[in-house]
Design an enzyme around this catalytic site. Structure first.
Site, PDB file in Angstrom:
ATOM      1  N   GLU A 108      60.392 -81.718 127.003  1.00  0.00           N
ATOM      2  CA  GLU A 108      60.845 -83.033 126.566  1.00  0.00           C
ATOM      3  C   GLU A 108      60.006 -84.116 127.244  1.00  0.00           C
ATOM      4  O   GLU A 108      59.155 -83.826 128.085  1.00  0.00           O
ATOM      5  CB  GLU A 108      62.343 -83.209 126.864  1.00  0.00           C
ATOM      6  N   ASP A 198      84.161 -97.884 134.224  1.00  0.00           N
ATOM      7  CA  ASP A 198      85.410 -98.007 134.983  1.00  0.00           C
ATOM      8  C   ASP A 198      85.229 -97.678 136.464  1.00  0.00           C
ATOM      9  O   ASP A 198      85.667 -98.425 137.347  1.00  0.00           O
ATOM     10  CB  ASP A 198      86.485 -97.089 134.382  1.00  0.00           C
ATOM     11  N   HIS A 219      67.344 -94.999 124.913  1.00  0.00           N
ATOM     12  CA  HIS A 219      66.770 -93.842 124.231  1.00  0.00           C
ATOM     13  C   HIS A 219      65.912 -94.352 123.089  1.00  0.00           C
ATOM     14  O   HIS A 219      66.346 -95.209 122.323  1.00  0.00           O
ATOM     15  CB  HIS A 219      67.872 -92.918 123.710  1.00  0.00           C
ATOM     16  N   ARG A 261      60.547 -91.931 128.644  1.00  0.00           N
ATOM     17  CA  ARG A 261      61.393 -92.658 127.707  1.00  0.00           C
ATOM     18  C   ARG A 261      61.180 -94.163 127.719  1.00  0.00           C
ATOM     19  O   ARG A 261      61.266 -94.812 126.681  1.00  0.00           O
ATOM     20  CB  ARG A 261      62.871 -92.345 128.001  1.00  0.00           C
ATOM     21  N   HIS A 318      71.383 -95.988 126.547  1.00  0.00           N
ATOM     22  CA  HIS A 318      71.656 -94.560 126.658  1.00  0.00           C
ATOM     23  C   HIS A 318      72.187 -94.127 128.022  1.00  0.00           C
ATOM     24  O   HIS A 318      73.171 -93.389 128.100  1.00  0.00           O
ATOM     25  CB  HIS A 318      70.369 -93.794 126.345  1.00  0.00           C
ATOM     26  N   ARG A 353      65.047 -92.391 134.293  1.00  0.00           N
ATOM     27  CA  ARG A 353      65.451 -90.983 134.389  1.00  0.00           C
ATOM     28  C   ARG A 353      64.528 -90.079 133.588  1.00  0.00           C
ATOM     29  O   ARG A 353      64.235 -90.348 132.424  1.00  0.00           O
ATOM     30  CB  ARG A 353      66.882 -90.830 133.873  1.00  0.00           C
TER      31      ARG A 353
END
Length: 494
Positions: A108, A198, A219, A261, A318, A353
């Site tokens: 990926e 939260d 993304h 990304r 994302h 990430r």
């Protein structure tokens, strides 16, 4: 008021929360798991990509370098090395538990070689979570939302929750937050409805440090309704095309479709502005329907046929790289409070990430945080709830629209305008029992919007997922931004 007790209370039932509960119950602990939504809940079931496991000792170094390169100077190398070194043990355990990982790994974006393990094609997150849940013995309280942390003698002693039957006080020796991110702050997102930040908001309100909220990964390939088109599709041969039918990634990065990304998301954003649209051609993938059934079904639900023609895609919010600052054991700095998964900022993801590192972090840090929490149990006789942060949920649609300047490409002018709107919202501290779940979710997003926008304005550089048109260069020295109470500070790396 209903009252419950546990040794460990886990708030959130995605991969980090469920794996943490499994680790704690294996030690004989009395565990309660809160799930705001029906199981399988959280962002994990939406994860089409798999889990990035180093292939061997040699590949551990390559995986580490890929992680460092994607994170643009903000990955803490010791943290990343520690998490990656532990990965093979968890793959072995999951395999022993009967989870059917595909034998051939996939490559990926940002990875130098194939090392991402999938389950059921593009259903990896869903099948991983379902597999873990089949082994869970601890009770799961579905439909319970944590409204406030309970504090006693300088430590967290449980939560006050809202359940379908009314308020519930849950006293616990320690609390582990695994509540995910805040993708629902943005108008287009791949996140589920419950991703309202939260745990981050509850921790911050209790005085805990939040870090690097400005780093939100978009993304690159989502459908118009935010449905994810897995990055693994590009790993298997799918091509990005502009509205003229031309491949364009070569103008932005030599890795083409498999660049990190942040690079691909900005390229797609710019190409959409320049040519009017970007499309993903999935037809080069052999056996497309069998390999990516979720992607094909999502496209067909919108009247698109990926077997016949390229489908329109655009970036969507994302993943939050920032969150509750923790150490390598998930400790937040507030006794009795731990965090794991997307809610936490361990230093593993840095400014961007690396694809499929998140599920791995959820596994490793979920177990670590649970075991550390069991060494930190205490049961004070009396605890008090903090006030809740609430906002009339009718303000949320406008907040989401106004937050658009914090998208893929940012500028000081847009960020200042968005911050002025967010700070003008009537966010209130109210008694927890006087707030609805919708008002709490809106309040949490409003708080995080203010913090994100302040951090994005203060970071006058472009790094990873944070790109400023008015400061397009990366600063010479990397630093974190931390928020604690009213204070925002720069902290050097290392």
């Amino acid at each position: 008021m209903e009252r419950l007790t546990a040794d460990l209370l886990v708030v959130g039932a995605g991969v980090a929360g469920v794996y943490a509960a499994l680790a704690a119950e294996a030690k004989g602990a009395n565990v309660l798991l809160l799930a705001k939504d029906p199981l399988p809940s959280g962002s994990t079931p939406w994860a089409q990509g798999g889990v990035a496991f180093p292939l061997d000792e040699e590949d551990l170094e390559a995986h580490l370098q890929d992680t460092l390169r994607a994170g643009r100077g903000l990955v803490e190398e010791a943290v990343a090395r520690s998490i990656l070194a532990e990965a093979p043990r968890h793959l072995e355990r999951l395999t022993t538990m009967g989870l059917p990982f595909h034998p051939e790994p996939t490559r990926e974006g940002g990875h130098s070689r194939p090392r991402v393990r999938h389950l059921g094609g593009d259903q990896s997150g869903l099948l991983l979570l379902r597999g873990l849940l089949t082994h869970l013995q601890s009770p799961v309280l579905e439909g319970y939302m944590a409204a406030s942390l309970l504090l006693a003698q300088g430590r967290v002693a449980g939560v006050l929750a809202i359940s379908p039957r009314g308020p519930v006080e849950i006293r616990a020796g320690a609390v582990l937050l695994a509540t995910g991110g805040f993708g629902r702050l943005f108008p287009v997102t791949t996140n589920p409805e419950g991703a309202t930040g939260d745990g981050m908001a509850l921790a911050f309100h209790a005085g805990v440090v939040l870090r690097d909220l400005e780093f939100v990964q978009f993304h690159p390939t989502a459908l118009p309704n935010g449905a994810l088109v897995s990055e693994a599709c590009r790993g298997e041969g799918a091509l990005l095309l502009n509205s003229r039918g031309e491949r364009f990634m070569g103008r932005y990065d030599p890795l083409l479709e498999l660049a990190p990304r942040d690079v691909v998301a900005r390229a797609v954003h710019r190409e959409r502005e320049a040519t009017g649209g970007v499309f993903l051609d999935l037809r080069p993938i052999p056996h497309l329907e069998a390999r990516f059934p979720t992607v094909v079904a999502s496209a067909r639900a919108l009247g698109l046929d990926p077997l016949r023609e390229p489908i329109p895609v655009a970036p969507a919010a994302h993943y939050a790289m920032g969150g509750v600052k923790t150490d390598l054991r998930g400790y937040t700095g507030l006794p009795g409070l731990y965090a794991a998964g997307e809610v936490a900022s361990t230093g593993f993801h840095g400014a961007n990430r690396l694809a499929s590192n998140s599920l791995l972090e959820g596994l490793v840090m979920g177990e670590r945080a649970a075991l550390a929490a069991l060494e930190d149990l205490a049961f004070p006789p009396k605890a008090e709830a903090l006030p809740a942060l609430a906002l009339d949920p009718h303000h949320l649609p406008a907040l989401r629209v106004q937050t658009e300047p914090a998208g893929v490409v940012r500028s000081g002018e847009g960020l200042r305008r968005a911050l002025a709107f967010a700070e003008a919202l009537p966010l209130e501290e109210v008694p927890p029992l006087e707030a609805t779940c919708a008002a709490l979710e809106a309040g949490h997003l409003a708080l995080l919007a203010r913090l994100l926008l302040r951090m994005a304005l203060l970071r006058e550089e472009s790094r990873g997922a944070h790109f400023r048109e008015d400061f397009p260069e990366e600063a010479k020295e990397a630093y974190h931004l931390e928020a604690q109470g009213p204070h925002l500070r720069r902290v050097p790396t290392g």
